[in-house]
Design an enzyme around this catalytic site. Structure first.
Site, PDB file in Angstrom:
ATOM      1  N   SER A  18      19.002  43.224  17.832  1.00 42.94           N
ATOM      2  CA  SER A  18      19.469  44.252  16.998  1.00 42.94           C
ATOM      3  C   SER A  18      21.172  44.422  16.984  1.00 42.94           C
ATOM      4  CB  SER A  18      18.835  45.412  17.622  1.00 42.94           C
ATOM      5  OG  SER A  18      19.262  45.942  18.842  1.00 42.94           O
ATOM      6  N   MET A  95      20.018  36.209  27.298  1.00 43.26           N
ATOM      7  CA  MET A  95      19.484  36.341  28.868  1.00 43.26           C
ATOM      8  C   MET A  95      19.800  35.232  29.793  1.00 43.26           C
ATOM      9  SD  MET A  95      19.283  39.560  28.391  1.00 43.26           S
ATOM     10  CE  MET A  95      18.352  40.494  29.655  1.00 43.26           C
ATOM     11  N   ARG A  96      20.573  34.333  29.540  1.00 36.88           N
ATOM     12  CA  ARG A  96      20.442  32.958  30.451  1.00 36.88           C
ATOM     13  C   ARG A  96      22.082  33.011  30.961  1.00 36.88           C
ATOM     14  NH1 ARG A  96      17.399  29.037  30.453  1.00 36.88           N
ATOM     15  NH2 ARG A  96      16.284  29.841  28.544  1.00 36.88           N
ATOM     16  N   LEU A  98      25.680  31.488  31.958  1.00 39.74           N
ATOM     17  CA  LEU A  98      26.126  30.421  31.500  1.00 39.74           C
ATOM     18  C   LEU A  98      26.761  29.939  32.950  1.00 39.74           C
ATOM     19  CD1 LEU A  98      27.235  32.063  28.437  1.00 39.74           C
ATOM     20  CD2 LEU A  98      25.906  29.920  28.333  1.00 39.74           C
ATOM     21  N   HIS A 114      26.445  44.890  27.969  1.00 40.79           N
ATOM     22  CA  HIS A 114      25.418  45.287  28.883  1.00 40.79           C
ATOM     23  C   HIS A 114      25.004  46.716  28.945  1.00 40.79           C
ATOM     24  CE1 HIS A 114      23.053  44.400  32.645  1.00 40.79           C
ATOM     25  NE2 HIS A 114      23.721  45.601  32.983  1.00 40.79           N
ATOM     26  N   ASP A 150      26.936  39.502  34.397  1.00 40.36           N
ATOM     27  CA  ASP A 150      27.165  40.859  34.083  1.00 40.36           C
ATOM     28  C   ASP A 150      28.483  41.408  34.756  1.00 40.36           C
ATOM     29  OD1 ASP A 150      24.974  41.119  32.130  1.00 40.36           O
ATOM     30  OD2 ASP A 150      23.685  41.835  33.948  1.00 40.36           O
ATOM     31  N   ALA A 178      24.274  53.800  21.514  1.00 35.80           N
ATOM     32  CA  ALA A 178      25.646  53.687  21.753  1.00 35.80           C
ATOM     33  C   ALA A 178      26.107  52.194  21.560  1.00 35.80           C
ATOM     34  CB  ALA A 178      25.816  54.107  23.154  1.00 35.80           C
TER      35      ALA A 178
HETATM   36  C1  GAR Z   1      20.601  45.007  24.644  1.00 32.06           C
HETATM   37  O1  GAR Z   1      20.276  46.229  25.230  1.00 32.06           O
HETATM   38  C2  GAR Z   1      21.758  44.443  25.634  1.00 32.06           C
HETATM   39  O2  GAR Z   1      22.648  45.589  26.116  1.00 32.06           O
HETATM   40  C3  GAR Z   1      20.976  43.723  26.686  1.00 32.06           C
HETATM   41  O3  GAR Z   1      19.737  43.064  26.189  1.00 32.06           O
HETATM   42  C4  GAR Z   1      19.439  43.998  25.075  1.00 32.06           C
HETATM   43  C5  GAR Z   1      19.342  42.928  23.799  1.00 32.06           C
HETATM   44  O4  GAR Z   1      18.967  43.564  22.632  1.00 32.06           O
HETATM   45  N1  GAR Z   1      21.690  42.753  27.537  1.00 32.06           N
HETATM   46  C6  GAR Z   1      21.694  42.592  28.870  1.00 32.06           C
HETATM   47  O5  GAR Z   1      20.963  43.150  29.390  1.00 32.06           O
HETATM   48  C7  GAR Z   1      22.764  41.457  29.410  1.00 32.06           C
HETATM   49  N2  GAR Z   1      22.809  41.637  30.941  1.00 32.06           N
HETATM   50  P1  GAR Z   1      18.939  43.208  21.170  1.00 32.06           P
HETATM   51  O6  GAR Z   1      18.440  41.708  21.231  1.00 32.06           O
HETATM   52  O7  GAR Z   1      18.354  43.951  20.441  1.00 32.06           O
HETATM   53  O8  GAR Z   1      20.447  43.268  20.772  1.00 32.06           O
END
Ligand code: GAR
Length: 236
Positions: A18, A95-96, A98, A114, A150, A178
């Site tokens: 998203s 979510m991996r 690097l 994040h 993060d 947000a």
């Molecule tokens: C988002 O909330 C993003 O901030 C989080 O994953 C979600 C992905 O949503 N990222 C993390 O937690 C990174 N550590 P999306 O695929 O709908 O953008």
């Protein structure tokens, strides 16, 4: 846009996408400082790949399991980025972790979003942990990527109130709204060079009144939806 060519941005995702979609939609505006030239997912059936294709953006699945080790996987990602002449990498739910080698190639040119006010709540389940901790303010952060998870110099943050009757779902929804406002603003700051990594800090230049301050703080505790446009103009 300031007459300069648009920066070529690739988005790395693992799932829903998203935030990627929001960046792509913002990039469609005539005055955008960047364009999304490609999307890479490390998961074959990441839903975000379909969103990207629907927006006519090149989308590639490069699943980790197709590669013998992390180094060859990252080499494939790097080769794809180079073939698109990418200038900035935006992680959006990638979510991996690097490797330091990969991160080193993109220092100052790779950002991440994040769902917490870093350095609080790194990792997973940030909304549940914020509720469990009794936080009254929560939010999201866009930061330059370092080899730590993060972690890294903060480009911009958006704060949202934690309301007394919030649960994980309602708080997740408020923070995601947000995120969708913050990430295009933060990427614009980086793409125009108004936010730059200098050593371990972010240096700002020429922020003006509408581009948003580096740190976006909510003066509006109690509202349900954050109004980041007015917050971006908020000058303490
Ligand atoms: C988002 O909330 C993003 O901030 C989080 O994953 C979600 C992905 O949503 N990222 C993390 O937690 C990174 N550590 P999306 O695929 O709908 O953008």
């Amino acid at each position: 846009m300031n007459g300069l060519p648009k920066k070529r941005v690739a988005v790395l995702i693992s799932g829903r996408g998203s935030n990627m979609k929001t960046l792509a939609e913002a990039a469609g505006g005539a005055r955008s400082s960047y364009e999304i030239v490609g999307v890479i997912a490390d998961v074959a059936d990441a839903a975000g790949l379909n969103h990207a294709a629907a927006l006519d953006i090149e989308a590639r699945a490069l699943p980790r399991k197709d590669y013998s080790d992390k180094a060859t996987h990252e080499a494939a990602i790097d080769a794809q980025l180079k073939s698109w002449n990418v200038e900035i990498v935006a992680l959006a739910g990638y979510m991996r972790l690097l490797s330091p080698e990969f991160v080193g190639k993109w220092t100052g040119r790779m950002i991440n979003i994040h769902p917490s006010l870093l350095p609080l709540f790194k990792g997973l389940d940030t909304h549940k942990r914020a509720l469990d901790a009794g936080m009254r303010v929560h939010g999201c952060t866009v930061h330059f990527v370092t080899a730590e998870m993060d972690d890294g110099p903060i480009v911009a943050q958006a704060a949202v109130p934690v309301l007394p009757d919030d649960n994980e779902e309602s708080l997740t929804r408020r923070v995601l709204a947000a995120e969708h406002q913050l990430y295009p603003l933060a990427l614009d700051l980086v793409a125009t060079g108004r936010a730059q990594l200098v050593g371990n800090r972010v240096a700002y230049d020429n922020l003006g009144t509408s581009g948003g301050r580096g740190i976006v703080l909510s003066p509006a505790v109690g509202g349900d939806e954050p109004d980041l446009e007015s917050l971006a103009r908020f000058t303490p």
